[in-house]
Write an enzyme that holds these catalytic residues in place. Structure first.
Site, PDB file in Angstrom:
ATOM      1  N   TYR A   1       0.853  -1.191   0.000  1.00  0.00           N
ATOM      2  CA  TYR A   1       0.000   0.000   0.000  1.00  0.00           C
ATOM      3  C   TYR A   1       0.883   1.232   0.000  1.00  0.00           C
ATOM      4  O   TYR A   1       2.073   1.188   0.332  1.00  0.00           O
ATOM      5  CB  TYR A   1      -0.989   0.011   1.176  1.00  0.00           C
ATOM      6  CG  TYR A   1      -0.381   0.330   2.513  1.00  0.00           C
ATOM      7  CD1 TYR A   1      -0.231   1.650   2.947  1.00  0.00           C
ATOM      8  CD2 TYR A   1       0.048  -0.689   3.357  1.00  0.00           C
ATOM      9  CE1 TYR A   1       0.324   1.935   4.187  1.00  0.00           C
ATOM     10  CE2 TYR A   1       0.601  -0.406   4.598  1.00  0.00           C
ATOM     11  CZ  TYR A   1       0.736   0.901   5.008  1.00  0.00           C
ATOM     12  OH  TYR A   1       1.295   1.189   6.231  1.00  0.00           O
ATOM     13  N   CYS A   2       0.270   2.345  -0.398  1.00  0.00           N
ATOM     14  CA  CYS A   2       0.956   3.638  -0.385  1.00  0.00           C
ATOM     15  C   CYS A   2      -0.019   4.672   0.164  1.00  0.00           C
ATOM     16  O   CYS A   2      -0.867   4.334   0.983  1.00  0.00           O
ATOM     17  CB  CYS A   2       1.484   3.992  -1.780  1.00  0.00           C
ATOM     18  SG  CYS A   2       0.207   4.101  -3.052  1.00  0.00           S
ATOM     19  N   ALA A   3       0.076   5.898  -0.294  1.00  0.00           N
ATOM     20  CA  ALA A   3      -0.747   6.981   0.250  1.00  0.00           C
ATOM     21  C   ALA A   3      -2.226   6.804  -0.052  1.00  0.00           C
ATOM     22  O   ALA A   3      -3.065   7.102   0.783  1.00  0.00           O
ATOM     23  CB  ALA A   3      -0.256   8.323  -0.277  1.00  0.00           C
TER      24      ALA A   3
ATOM     25  N   ILE B   1      -3.411   4.438   2.574  1.00  0.00           N
ATOM     26  CA  ILE B   1      -3.613   5.153   3.838  1.00  0.00           C
ATOM     27  C   ILE B   1      -4.934   5.931   3.822  1.00  0.00           C
ATOM     28  O   ILE B   1      -5.668   5.949   4.809  1.00  0.00           O
ATOM     29  CB  ILE B   1      -2.430   6.115   4.119  1.00  0.00           C
ATOM     30  CG1 ILE B   1      -1.181   5.326   4.500  1.00  0.00           C
ATOM     31  CG2 ILE B   1      -2.766   7.124   5.209  1.00  0.00           C
ATOM     32  CD1 ILE B   1      -1.248   4.644   5.846  1.00  0.00           C
TER      33      ILE B   1
END
Length: 131
Positions: free
Chosen positions: A87-89, A117
């Site tokens: 996952y990232c932002a 996120i």
């Protein structure tokens, strides 16, 4: 009068089944990750953002491994059959896909946590802070 929605016909059911079923092979969502983490995960959750962003807030239990640093050597501590979830932002960021691509190129099983996120926060889940 046709709208932009109906101008292009929907795919036939058999193609839609194949398409939507395949999506679950490539991604999971924040709710399912949260539930799995509460039970003892059967995957490794990778936050593929940089260390500063990770420290400001990340999914509890995630390991920080920026997508540009995913190498065979860094993955050696996990068995070959390990499933990774990246996952990232959030939806505006392609870091999770970059990390997933790198893992797949290294022969590793991988899914993306859709929403990142942003999705995690939208679900009302807490973030951990610090390294």
């Amino acid at each position: 009068m046709m709208s932009a929605v109906t101008e292009i016909p929907a795919a036939p059911s058999d193609l839609a089944v194949a398409h939507f079923a395949a999506e679950f092979s490539f991604e999971t969502d924040c709710w399912d990750v949260h539930d799995a983490l509460s039970r003892g995960p059967d995957f490794v959750l990778l936050d593929v953002r940089g260390p500063a962003l990770f420290a400001r807030g990340h999914v509890p239990g995630a390991i920080n491994l920026p997508h540009g640093k995913i190498t065979d050597r860094r993955l050696a501590e996990w068995p070959a059959e390990t499933l990774f979830v990246t996952y990232c932002a959030g939806p505006h960021c392609n870091g999770a896909a970059r990390g997933a691509l790198r893992l797949a190129q290294l022969g590793r099983s991988v899914k993306i946590m859709a929403g990142g996120i942003t999705g995690w926060i939208d679900e009302g889940f807490d973030l951990a802070t610090g390294a």
